[in-house]
Design an enzyme around this catalytic site. Structure first.
Site, PDB file in Angstrom:
ATOM      1  N   LYS A  28       7.261   5.799   8.129  1.00  0.00           N
ATOM      2  CA  LYS A  28       6.304   4.696   7.946  1.00  0.00           C
ATOM      3  C   LYS A  28       6.211   3.889   9.232  1.00  0.00           C
ATOM      4  CE  LYS A  28       5.269   0.899   4.690  1.00  0.00           C
ATOM      5  NZ  LYS A  28       5.759   0.145   3.495  1.00  0.00           N
ATOM      6  N   SER A 103       2.548   0.130  -0.341  1.00  0.00           N
ATOM      7  CA  SER A 103       1.986   0.159   0.995  1.00  0.00           C
ATOM      8  C   SER A 103       2.351   1.415   1.791  1.00  0.00           C
ATOM      9  CB  SER A 103       2.451  -1.070   1.774  1.00  0.00           C
ATOM     10  OG  SER A 103       3.856  -1.084   1.909  1.00  0.00           O
ATOM     11  N   SER A 127       6.519  -0.550  -2.848  1.00  0.00           N
ATOM     12  CA  SER A 127       5.779   0.234  -1.856  1.00  0.00           C
ATOM     13  C   SER A 127       6.289   1.644  -1.602  1.00  0.00           C
ATOM     14  CB  SER A 127       5.705  -0.526  -0.536  1.00  0.00           C
ATOM     15  OG  SER A 127       4.751  -1.549  -0.648  1.00  0.00           O
TER      16      SER A 127
HETATM   17  N1  GLN Z   1       2.134  -4.388  -3.414  1.00  0.00           N
HETATM   18  C1  GLN Z   1       3.222  -5.249  -3.094  1.00  0.00           C
HETATM   19  C2  GLN Z   1       2.789  -6.249  -2.060  1.00  0.00           C
HETATM   20  O1  GLN Z   1       1.690  -6.164  -1.648  1.00  0.00           O
HETATM   21  C3  GLN Z   1       4.398  -4.453  -2.618  1.00  0.00           C
HETATM   22  C4  GLN Z   1       4.395  -4.232  -1.175  1.00  0.00           C
HETATM   23  C5  GLN Z   1       5.648  -3.599  -0.663  1.00  0.00           C
HETATM   24  O2  GLN Z   1       6.529  -3.178  -1.409  1.00  0.00           O
HETATM   25  N2  GLN Z   1       5.774  -3.599   0.669  1.00  0.00           N
HETATM   26  O3  GLN Z   1       3.520  -7.121  -1.680  1.00  0.00           O
END
Ligand code: GLN
Length: 424
Positions: A28, A103, A127
């Site tokens: 990532k 994400s 994410s």
């Molecule tokens: N969808 C969640 C957010 O936008 C989780 C994001 C994540 O785990 N980085 O914060």
């Protein structure tokens, strides 16, 4: 390569020996790679090349893995679809025309498309698990403190962990074996509870005989019908193999999404202060006024979702409002933890659909941020409680992948891996 899986495709060849020799890994793009651009999916870091490796990347290299590229992601990890990336959306290889989740959408898509054997993502509020569920692969969110965050660009640092993806539970576990364990550079880490002759991958025996599964009723409420049906089918399969399930309750989770977003945005507003074009990030130019230089850098460098969260987080932490929002959210966090402890005293693991909905169509969800935040209802409570969880493919509804989430006690990854490996 039409899926736009990688932001930077650059190969770092591995060595011939080590547990991951011959394996390809996508990383990532918020995990630092020495000499390879690390953008966090943001225009702010479009040209940023870190001078050092994250601890997990050093461990990948030591294990002989070949890194194949830096995977697309929502900007700074903020999103559930990978559509907030400055570098464009990623298509879902398992459901073309749909989002890969977020994400860590590029990481999950890389494994689903066969572009990499394994991948690393990060999970602040789902994410890793969300994209695993949407792309039909396996993703693990480790217990807070099991994996070093050194070199991970911080979003919500009290919530997030780096986690592995694989096509099977055993493969994802083999990557966890390489990255887990204490690191002098991250004081929140500790050693794994494994004995010297044990490994997470070895725990993937698929043996669920006698396993007791708690199903939190609150995590099924409001979920899509087809998702719930697929979830029960997967539980029936575990029952056929000797597991038993019963309902449990997590009354506090109705406040989890609110608490999560207050804490995550507050931490983000502080963590992202360093991107001002001087310390980090694209320059805002300088015309005799530093306020303007910083403002220009942040105006041009950040996308809408990131700006929204910095503003809300700054507000939640401001004098006079701190007790009303941040402190309340911390109280709710403690309550969520306590509820999980209780539920896990009545069951070995907890099970729910990973996501309450199947993958959205590309472009469908972006203009309603609140609706999108609610899609995190089943994943964020786990981060608030610092617990480990895994998402494993449960089947499909209308041709779209559905994930099953298992949650375990702190540092109980072996148990989760053993149980989830009965399904994939
Ligand atoms: N969808 C969640 C957010 O936008 C989780 C994001 C994540 O785990 N980085 O914060």
């Amino acid at each position: 390569m039409s899926e736009n899986i990688f932001i930077t495709e650059e190969r770092i060849d591995g060595s011939d020996d080590g547990p991951l020799a011959g394996k390809t890994v996508a990383v990532k793009d918020n995990i630092s790679t020495e000499g390879v651009r690390t953008t966090c999916g943001s225009r702010m870091l479009e040209d940023y090349v870190p001078p050092y490796d994250a601890t997990v990347v050093s461990r990948l290299k030591d294990a002989g893995a070949t890194i194949v590229g830096k995977a697309n992601m929502d900007e700074f990890g903020m999103g559930t679809t990978t559509e907030t990336s400055y570098f464009g959306e990623t298509d879902n290889p398992a459901a073309p025309g749909h989002v890969p989740g977020g994400s860590s959408g590029g990481s999950a898509a890389a494994v689903a498309a066969g572009e990499a054997d394994l991948a690393l993502g990060s999970d602040t509020g789902g994410s890793v698990r969300c994209p695993a569920a949407f792309c039909g692969v396996v993703g693990i969110k480790p217990t807070y403190g099991l994996v070093s965050r050194y070199g991970l660009v911080a979003y919500g640092n009290s919530l997030e962990q780096i986690g592995p993806f694989g096509e099977t539970v055993e493969e994802a576990a083999s990557l966890l074996d390489v990255i887990a364990g204490s690191d002098d550079r991250d004081a929140t880490t500790r050693e794994t509870p494994l004995e010297a002759d044990e490994s997470y991958a070895d725990a993937a025996t698929g043996d669920v005989d006698g396993l007791s599964i708690g199903v939190p009723t609150e995590l099924l409420e409001g979920a899509d019908e087809g998702v719930v049906e697929t979830f029960w089918d997967a539980l029936a399969e575990l029952e056929d193999r000797g597991a038993e399930y019963h309902e449990v309750s997590l009354p506090s989770v109705e406040h989890a999404v609110e608490a999560y977003y207050v804490i995550a945005m507050s931490e983000a507003s502080s963590n992202l202060a360093r991107f001002d074009g001087v310390r980090y990030g694209r320059s805002g130019g300088y015309d005799g006024n530093w306020n303007e230089a910083f403002a220009t850098a942040r105006e041009e460098g950040f996308g809408d979702e990131v700006k929204r969260r910095i503003l809300l987080g700054t507000y939640a932490l401001s004098a006079g409002y701190h007790d009303k929002y941040y402190k309340k959210a911390q109280d709710a966090r403690a309550w969520v933890k306590q509820d999980f402890d209780e539920a896990l005293s009545e069951a070995d693991v907890l099970a729910s659909p990973t996501m309450p909905v199947p993958p959205f169509e590309l472009g469908e969800s972006l203009d309603d941020p609140l609706q999108l935040y609610l899609a995190d209802a089943n994943t964020v409570p786990v981060n608030l409680a610092d617990l480990p969880a895994i998402s494993v493919p449960a089947g499909e509804t209308d041709g779209l992948p559905v994930g099953l989430q298992l949650v375990g006690p702190a540092f109980g990854e072996e148990r989760l891996i053993r149980a989830a490996s009965a399904l994939a």
